[in-house]
Design an enzyme around this catalytic site. Structure first.
Site, PDB file in Angstrom:
ATOM      1  CG  HIS A 164      26.530 -31.990  35.978  1.00  0.00           C
ATOM      2  ND1 HIS A 164      25.790 -30.906  35.571  1.00  0.00           N
ATOM      3  CD2 HIS A 164      25.744 -32.674  36.835  1.00  0.00           C
ATOM      4  CE1 HIS A 164      24.611 -30.929  36.168  1.00  0.00           C
ATOM      5  NE2 HIS A 164      24.552 -31.999  36.938  1.00  0.00           N
ATOM      6  CD  GLU A 165      26.388 -36.097  38.469  1.00  0.00           C
ATOM      7  OE1 GLU A 165      26.189 -36.027  39.701  1.00  0.00           O
ATOM      8  OE2 GLU A 165      25.510 -35.821  37.635  1.00  0.00           O
ATOM      9  CG  HIS A 168      26.031 -32.309  41.755  1.00  0.00           C
ATOM     10  ND1 HIS A 168      25.263 -31.189  41.954  1.00  0.00           N
ATOM     11  CD2 HIS A 168      25.583 -32.858  40.592  1.00  0.00           C
ATOM     12  CE1 HIS A 168      24.396 -31.065  40.965  1.00  0.00           C
ATOM     13  NE2 HIS A 168      24.568 -32.057  40.125  1.00  0.00           N
ATOM     14  CG  ASP A 175      21.193 -31.107  39.037  1.00  0.00           C
ATOM     15  OD1 ASP A 175      22.332 -31.120  38.541  1.00  0.00           O
ATOM     16  OD2 ASP A 175      20.644 -32.114  39.517  1.00  0.00           O
TER      17      ASP A 175
END
Length: 942
Positions: A164-165, A168, A175
């Site tokens: 998830h990170e 980014h 998000d």
């Protein structure tokens, strides 16, 4: 001179190309993460020195990234995985046969592990300062997140969180949840929960358990105490950017599953595009293809590295060009200050000088006392040679010779290269530099320095600086002050003040600097001048104590005067006056530095940088300043960038954290601005000054932007299972009686293609990135931040607003969407909040092409805007905003549960009400008849 030195630039280039072809991995040194054959190489994870040593931390990091590699490989359809990972062990941990660092530094790490907790406790987050599809700065984990298995219930497996990170950081997606807007009204006038995909199911939960949705909605607001709890078992496979903790989630939202209506950051920043759409547009995907077969990739290979002794070598140009414009004097002043006050104790330092040949002036000497520092200062060059030729490679080779005497190799060492030479053969030793394991920080003096000098720094992860030939420029000292160990140590020195001015005879330079209570140790005031004899100095501390010239330690030969404040400097405003007693005008300069006063009180820090090291006219340079206290953003600061060209006056440019123009996210502590006032081709020096008034609220106790969701609980087998509430960090609400001041050099950048004379306007207004739309009764109100005539400066001449009931129309064909009448809308000055209201019914009844495949009637409109300047140059189309359209009078939005169930419930309630009413009426009639009969009978008895 060697044969290689005689090859010339073209021969050198061919030789370099050949060697790079033979040894391509050398170019990856210091170059960050690289993707080769579907595998990422060079990922650096760094542990902060303040993190206590724990034997489980490294195994858990390895386990997290290994799990992430396989999860990422499947989520990207067999596209990418992690091949090689380095973990940087802090020097505060005991040695354990770790490999020695080469060019790895904490400040350059892709992933940072600290003990600093935000308001959201252990939330992993990614610092994103650029737009959609652009790389972020770093991922942050707390050590507790990596060690406490109880947190897995709320965040999900650590490997999934890492992916998830990573999305980014690497691909610039955002998000898909929104804590501030947990629900919204969709195009069919239904209340929906903010999520992606919309297929993820759950129920509303009130304070006492499950409850109907209508119990959680009050006048379209979410009732306090209500939350939406998701089922632990789902059928939906998306999305990783929403809730990676769900076991069914194994992919990113794509065009089919993406929820374009959800009011989340992904839709706002990426104009309603899905995360997968953004990811597949990235360079990683454009230059790679899915792996064949069905086998999984190999697990990552981990290397553990730890810094050894700190080793620095000054490599200083003494060619005749250093005699021009006081270059040698500026070098001597800055180098003395560095050796006496900046370089850390226990560091080994050597000194080399060069012209056409290199010369060792001082072998490595460890700093244990002030006497060691003074000894090194005595070896600084005091004169220049008569020779104009320079050989940077000769100087660097002597530098490597010096540092290799300590441990046999130059691994982990630092070279501070200062030159004004135009050595065309600098590329000859590039591969030697790359393979050395040393980091090269370069400082270019004047306008004649060879163009590709910065390549040495670029490929070794070093910093790049430029010092113009401007007598009142303090750029040389700023550059040396910016160079630190890069270990993340809280006790590094901070530059509080840096100023210079050409002062007339018997005139004064007056100013003040705020010393806040987070700093104060080793506070130093440095004064430099140009002519013989120091100026008259008067320094007042906040209590009125006076320090005069004779309280300063003066060095007449280097023309410096320095005062080291004993103990911890008194917090407050320190004022100083420099009186030029010389008979002619001269440049007087002041530099103030200090260190942290306590490990329990992290100081405010500023990191200045540019988006890229070079640009070509008319493309602007984007300047950033990351202003923080620990991990918290500092808000409401006054941030000014000072840009110095090679041969023109400095330019002051205010930076803003307003979420508009170059600034992507409001109130994230990153202040930004476009710079395009190019005086000429060449190098530009950058430094940033930050000040903060004690009267303004300054600290944000949350980490804005991109972080993994902590799930409060799940519905499992029909039962509510709540997770432990997140730990929140305690806030330090101590009164700030003093403001603070910080200075940081942002290095240098170069500009090419600037026209020699006047040129037509080529700078359009900047893109509007914060357009919002709100439906109020029969009208739609738009709001945004005004761009400028040129990017984010000045005032545009007009706006073009277009709307459509179909997203694809406005995404793909803005020019043919429905035009809104803006004749009465006059743009305001850049940075001003704009508001515009219009009635969509006058526009949405007209022709609006419905894209193929769209059959459902939507009650939403999509809006975008662009600005136009006086030269008819148009900005890029803004982010796309959306608003719910007509809600029938006297009807509330339909709640998002099954509409038929709701109608059935209402019908049943109505039927029961009619039956009850009939019974009541019948009962009343019978009672009335009975009373009448009794009255009649009673009369007869009388």
């Amino acid at each position: 001179m060697t044969h290689m030195d005689n090859m010339g630039p073209h021969g050198s280039l061919k030789f370099l190309t050949l060697l790079v072809a033979l040894i391509p991995e050398l170019l990856f040194l210091g170059a960050g993460v690289q993707l080769q054959d579907n595998g990422y190489d060079g990922l650096l994870v760094a542990i902060n020195p303040q993190v206590s040593e724990d034997q489980n931390l490294i195994p858990n990091i390895k386990e997290m990234i290994t799990e992430a590699s396989f999860y990422l490989f499947n989520a990207t359809k067999r596209r990418v995985f992690f091949r090689n990972v380095k973990i940087l062990i802090p020097v505060t941990w005991k040695a354990n046969n770790y490999s020695k660092v080469k060019q790895e530094l904490y400040e350059k790490a892709n992933v940072r592990v600290t003990d600093r907790y935000g308001a959201h406790g252990d939330d992993p987050y990614t610092l994103q300062y650029r737009g959609c599809g652009e790389e972020g700065k770093y991922i942050h984990f707390t050590s507790n997140f990596l060690l406490n298995d109880d947190l897995i219930a709320g965040y999900g497996p650590r490997g999934r969180v890492f992916v998830h990170e990573w999305a980014h950081l690497r691909w610039g997606v955002f998000d898909e949840y929104n804590d501030e807007k947990p629900f919204y009204i969709n195009g069919q006038n239904q209340i929906k929960v903010t999520r992606c995909s919309s297929d993820i199911a759950g129920i509303f939960v009130c304070e006492k358990g499950p409850c109907p949705q209508e119990n959680c909605i009050i006048s379209k607001l979410f009732k306090e105490g209500c939350m939406f709890i998701y089922n632990s078992t789902q059928n939906s496979t998306a999305s990783i950017m929403f809730m990676q903790s769900l076991s069914s989630v194994v992919e990113f939202c794509n065009a089919r599953t993406h929820n374009q209506e959800a009011p989340n950051l992904q839709n706002q920043m990426c104009s309603l595009r899905s995360a997968w759409d953004v990811i597949t547009d990235s360079a990683d995907f454009n230059h790679s293809f899915p792996m064949n077969g069905t086998e999984l990739p190999p697990p990552p290979v981990f290397s553990l590295v730890q810094a050894g002794d700190k080793v620095v070598c000054l490599v200083l140009d003494v060619s005749s060009k250093m005699a021009e414009a006081d270059r040698l004097l500026q070098l001597q002043q800055a180098a003395e200050f560095y050796l006496m006050h900046i370089v850390e104790i226990l560091t080994f330092v050597g000194i080399v000088s060069f012209n056409s040949k290199g010369e060792i002036r001082a072998q490595l000497h460890q700093i244990n006392s002030d006497d060691d520092r003074k000894l090194l200062v005595s070896h600084l060059p005091m004169t220049v040679s008569a020779e104009a030729e320079t050989s940077i490679c000769s100087g660097l080779k002597k530098g490597f010779e010096v540092v290799e005497k300590l441990n046999g190799k130059a691994y982990g060492s630092v070279m501070i290269l200062v030159t004004s030479g135009d050595d065309e053969h600098v590329g000859n030793c590039l591969l030697t530099v790359l393979s050395s394991g040393s980091t090269i920080h370069s400082i270019a003096l004047g306008s004649s320095v060879v163009e590709n000098l910065e390549e040495l720094s670029h490929h070794t992860g070093g910093l790049k600086f430029f010092v113009p030939d401007n007598s009142n420029s303090n750029s040389m000292i700023d550059a040396f002050s910016r160079i630190s160990s890069g270990t993340g140590d809280i006790y590094q020195h901070f530059q509080l003040q840096s100023t210079g001015e050409n002062v007339k005879p018997h005139h004064q330079l007056k100013d003040a600097v705020a010393v806040d209570n987070s700093v104060g140790n080793d506070t130093t005031f440095l004064v430099t001048w140009q002519t013989s004899g120091p100026p008259e100095i008067l320094l007042l501390d906040p209590n009125g104590r006076k320090y005069y010239t004779n309280n300063f330690a003066t060095n007449p030969s280097l023309q410096t005067a320095c005062l080291c404040v004993p103990g911890t400097a008194e917090p407050g405003l320190w004022t100083y006056t420099l009186n030029n007693t010389h008979h002619s005008r001269q440049a007087l300069k002041v530099t103030v530095t200090s260190r942290a006063s306590s490990s329990a009180r992290p100081p405010a820090t500023v990191e200045a940088f540019v988006e890229r090291d070079s640009t070509r006219f008319p493309h602007p340079v984007m300047i950033y300043a990351n202003v923080r206290k620990g991990i918290y953003p500092i808000l409401n600061a006054t941030v000014t960038a000072i840009i110095e060209p090679e041969a023109a006056d400095p330019v002051a440019l205010d930076l803003f954290d307003n979420g508009a123009g170059a600034d992507i996210i409001k109130n994230d502590g990153i202040y930004s601005r476009y710079f395009f006032s190019f005086a000429a081709n060449g190098r530009y020096s950058l430094k940033v000054h930050v000040s903060h008034s004690p009267s303004l609220s300054g600290l944000a106790y949350s980490i804005p932007g991109s972080r993994a969701m902590y799930v409060p609980g799940y519905i499992a087998n029909g039962n509510i299972q709540m997770n432990t509430p997140r730990k929140s960090a305690g806030r330090s609400e101590e009164e700030q009686k003093w403001g603070f001041s910080r200075i940081s050099s942002g290095g240098s950048f170069s500009v090419l293609g600037v026209p020699a004379g006047p040129h037509p306007d080529v700078f359009p207004p900047c893109k509007i990135t914060d357009l919002h739309a709100v439906k109020v009764e029969e009208e739609v109100t738009l709001s945004w931040t005004a761009p400028g005539e040129d990017y984010d400066q000045g005032q545009a001449i007009s706006y073009e607003i277009r709307i459509s009931k179909h997203l694809q129309n406005i995404q793909d064909d803005f020019n043919n969407a429905i035009l809104v009448n803006t004749s009465k809308l006059n743009p305001q000055k850049a940075g001003t909040k704009e508001v515009f209201t219009f009635s969509p019914k006058f526009f949405t009844n007209g022709p609006d092409h419905q894209p193929d495949g769209e059959t459902q009637e939507s009650h939403r409109i999509y809006v975008a805007i662009r600005a136009i300047d006086r030269s008819s140059l148009k900005s890029a189309v803004s982010n796309i905003a959306q608003a719910s359209l007509f809600i029938p009078p006297y009807s509330a939005p339909i709640l998002a549960r099954d509409n038929l169930i709701l109608k059935g419930v209402l019908t049943a309630v109505g039927s029961i009400g009619i039956i009850c009413l009939t019974i009541v009426i019948t009962h009343c009639i019978l009672n009335r008849k009975n009373r009448a009969d009794k009255e009649k009978n009673g009369t007869k008895l009388i």
